[in-house]
Design a protein around this motif. Structure first.
Motif, PDB file in Angstrom:
ATOM      1  N   CYS A   1     -11.024  32.847 102.730  1.00  0.00           N
ATOM      2  CA  CYS A   1     -12.855  33.049 102.907  1.00  0.00           C
ATOM      3  C   CYS A   1     -13.121  34.883 101.668  1.00  0.00           C
ATOM      4  O   CYS A   1     -13.107  35.733 101.456  1.00  0.00           O
ATOM      5  CB  CYS A   1     -12.632  34.089 104.547  1.00  0.00           C
ATOM      6  N   PRO A   2     -14.356  34.236 101.642  1.00  0.00           N
ATOM      7  CA  PRO A   2     -14.979  34.773  99.864  1.00  0.00           C
ATOM      8  C   PRO A   2     -15.644  35.890 100.864  1.00  0.00           C
ATOM      9  O   PRO A   2     -15.637  37.461 100.273  1.00  0.00           O
ATOM     10  CB  PRO A   2     -16.327  33.901 100.013  1.00  0.00           C
ATOM     11  N   LEU A   3     -15.380  36.424 102.284  1.00  0.00           N
ATOM     12  CA  LEU A   3     -16.156  37.579 103.119  1.00  0.00           C
ATOM     13  C   LEU A   3     -15.338  37.656 103.045  1.00  0.00           C
ATOM     14  O   LEU A   3     -15.657  39.653 103.905  1.00  0.00           O
ATOM     15  CB  LEU A   3     -16.974  37.318 103.727  1.00  0.00           C
ATOM     16  N   SER A   4     -13.501  38.319 103.314  1.00  0.00           N
ATOM     17  CA  SER A   4     -13.353  38.612 103.779  1.00  0.00           C
ATOM     18  C   SER A   4     -12.981  38.879 105.482  1.00  0.00           C
ATOM     19  O   SER A   4     -12.607  40.146 105.767  1.00  0.00           O
ATOM     20  CB  SER A   4     -12.483  40.366 103.525  1.00  0.00           C
ATOM     21  N   ASN A   5     -13.475  38.026 105.989  1.00  0.00           N
ATOM     22  CA  ASN A   5     -13.990  38.015 107.165  1.00  0.00           C
ATOM     23  C   ASN A   5     -12.975  37.568 108.459  1.00  0.00           C
ATOM     24  O   ASN A   5     -12.953  37.360 109.674  1.00  0.00           O
ATOM     25  CB  ASN A   5     -15.088  37.185 107.575  1.00  0.00           C
ATOM     26  N   ILE A   6     -11.671  36.934 108.134  1.00  0.00           N
ATOM     27  CA  ILE A   6     -10.535  36.379 108.691  1.00  0.00           C
ATOM     28  C   ILE A   6     -10.065  37.305 108.665  1.00  0.00           C
ATOM     29  O   ILE A   6      -8.990  37.793 107.279  1.00  0.00           O
ATOM     30  CB  ILE A   6     -10.367  34.647 108.446  1.00  0.00           C
ATOM     31  N   SER A   7      -9.272  37.875 109.428  1.00  0.00           N
ATOM     32  CA  SER A   7      -7.622  38.416 109.752  1.00  0.00           C
ATOM     33  C   SER A   7      -7.011  37.993 110.624  1.00  0.00           C
ATOM     34  O   SER A   7      -7.019  36.878 111.615  1.00  0.00           O
ATOM     35  CB  SER A   7      -7.831  39.712 110.179  1.00  0.00           C
ATOM     36  N   LEU A   8      -5.529  38.191 110.781  1.00  0.00           N
ATOM     37  CA  LEU A   8      -4.529  37.253 111.088  1.00  0.00           C
ATOM     38  C   LEU A   8      -3.820  38.220 112.454  1.00  0.00           C
ATOM     39  O   LEU A   8      -3.321  39.732 111.801  1.00  0.00           O
ATOM     40  CB  LEU A   8      -3.199  36.774 110.396  1.00  0.00           C
ATOM     41  N   ASP A   9      -3.800  37.641 113.300  1.00  0.00           N
ATOM     42  CA  ASP A   9      -3.800  38.476 114.862  1.00  0.00           C
ATOM     43  C   ASP A   9      -2.142  38.211 115.562  1.00  0.00           C
ATOM     44  O   ASP A   9      -2.949  36.606 115.624  1.00  0.00           O
ATOM     45  CB  ASP A   9      -5.329  39.119 116.073  1.00  0.00           C
ATOM     46  N   ASN A  10      -0.979  38.935 115.268  1.00  0.00           N
ATOM     47  CA  ASN A  10      -0.244  38.029 115.316  1.00  0.00           C
ATOM     48  C   ASN A  10       0.343  36.290 114.893  1.00  0.00           C
ATOM     49  O   ASN A  10       0.170  35.523 115.568  1.00  0.00           O
ATOM     50  CB  ASN A  10      -0.349  37.638 116.610  1.00  0.00           C
ATOM     51  N   GLY A  11      -0.475  36.204 113.976  1.00  0.00           N
ATOM     52  CA  GLY A  11      -0.767  35.266 113.094  1.00  0.00           C
ATOM     53  C   GLY A  11      -1.509  34.443 113.352  1.00  0.00           C
ATOM     54  O   GLY A  11      -1.625  33.033 113.110  1.00  0.00           O
ATOM     55  N   GLN A  12      -2.293  34.734 114.165  1.00  0.00           N
ATOM     56  CA  GLN A  12      -3.357  34.039 114.890  1.00  0.00           C
ATOM     57  C   GLN A  12      -4.919  34.499 113.826  1.00  0.00           C
ATOM     58  O   GLN A  12      -5.089  35.460 113.994  1.00  0.00           O
ATOM     59  CB  GLN A  12      -3.250  33.564 115.982  1.00  0.00           C
ATOM     60  N   PRO A  13      -5.080  33.421 113.489  1.00  0.00           N
ATOM     61  CA  PRO A  13      -7.287  33.988 113.039  1.00  0.00           C
ATOM     62  C   PRO A  13      -7.729  34.622 113.101  1.00  0.00           C
ATOM     63  O   PRO A  13      -7.815  33.559 114.584  1.00  0.00           O
ATOM     64  CB  PRO A  13      -6.708  33.120 112.116  1.00  0.00           C
TER      65      PRO A  13
END
Ligand SMILES: Cc1cc2nc3c(=O)[nH]c(=O)nc-3n(C[C@H](O)[C@H](O)[C@H](O)COP(=O)(O)O)c2cc1C
Length: 246
Positions: free
Chosen positions: A195-207
């Motif tokens: 993601c070019p905006l660093s808009n996706i984080s992983l929460d318990n392995g889930q985006p």
């Protein structure tokens, strides 16, 4: 220096082809944006190129953010911009000219990647567009090397309407609320890294999408498991990424 932005690889490929043909270097704007780096000033007289996809008949917001961080090129620097697009560019470059001086502008027709509007084009259509682009890019490179003041852009009908009205509406409404993963997601984190905006984080392995999205489609189109969907609209649509074989 050529800076590019690319969701699914079309603009990255065009930038690399142009860099080869003009003996220049190219770099991904996303690297700067994600790391909070500021692009260095150009060496006096150095050429500047910008390559990006058209999003709703405008440059993507992140491209404008990047340009706002660029030290303004001096009058001796030749500045060109190339947009890639699935159909037509509208007034993309008039819009861009509010942010940076441009000596020349070009458009390159490439496979459509906005999967929310339509699925992947046929293999024959994709091949046809890429073959035509391969023939066009050396002509653009020659124009750049000659320092021409050129405007070789397919604007289409009603460019002011598309760029002004539809572009504004898209930028007002665009959001990531309908992105989700299916049971195919194995938590590899490729989407978060892309993601070019660093808009996706992983929460318990889930985006998890964080609300700052421009719909570049990198996450959905490039997921190795094809585990990302947008509502139900993408469930049966084939993915597109610039083919490595080209
Ligand atoms: C959100 C979005 C909006 C788009 N809007 C346009 C458009 O207004 N006109 C057009 O011709 N193509 C449009 N496209 C298609 C892309 O510009 C085109 O496929 C481009 O080559 C993709 O480049 P990339 O692979 O470098 O991201 C759009 C694609 C996306 C994802």
């Amino acid at each position: 220096m050529i800076y590019y932005f690319s969701g699914t690889g079309n603009s990255a490929w065009v930038a690399r082809m142009l860099a080869d043909a003009t003996a220049d270097r190219c770099e991904d704007m996303s690297t700067y944006l994600k790391n909070g780096w500021h692009p260095p000033p150009l060496v006096p007289g150095e050429r500047l190129g910008l390559v990006f996809p058209v999003h709703a008949w405008r440059p993507p917001r992140v491209v404008l953010d990047f340009i706002n961080q660029l030290p303004p090129p001096s009058e001796e620097s030749y500045v060109f911009a190339v947009c890639t697009m699935g159909g037509f560019a509208g007034n993309t470059f008039s819009f861009l000219r509010q942010f940076i001086r441009l000596d020349s502008c070009y458009s390159v027709l490439m496979p459509e990647n906005y999967i929310l509007l339509a699925g992947r084009e046929s293999d024959a259509q994709i091949k046809h567009k890429i073959t035509a682009a391969k023939a066009l890019i050396p002509k653009i490179a020659a124009s750049i090397l000659a320092g021409k003041k050129a405007f070789l852009v397919k604007r289409g009908l009603l460019p002011s309407f598309f760029t002004g009205c539809i572009g504004a509406l898209f930028n007002w409404r665009v959001n990531d609320r309908k992105f989700h993963t299916t049971a195919k997601c194995n938590g590899c984190g490729t989407c978060a890294g892309l993601c070019p905006l660093s808009n996706i984080s992983l929460d318990n392995g889930q985006p998890k999408w964080q609300g700052n999205c421009i719909h570049c489609m990198a996450c959905l189109q490039r997921c190795p498991q094809q585990a990302i969907e947008y509502g139900k609209i993408t469930l049966s649509r084939k993915r597109y990424v610039f083919p490595d074989s080209c």
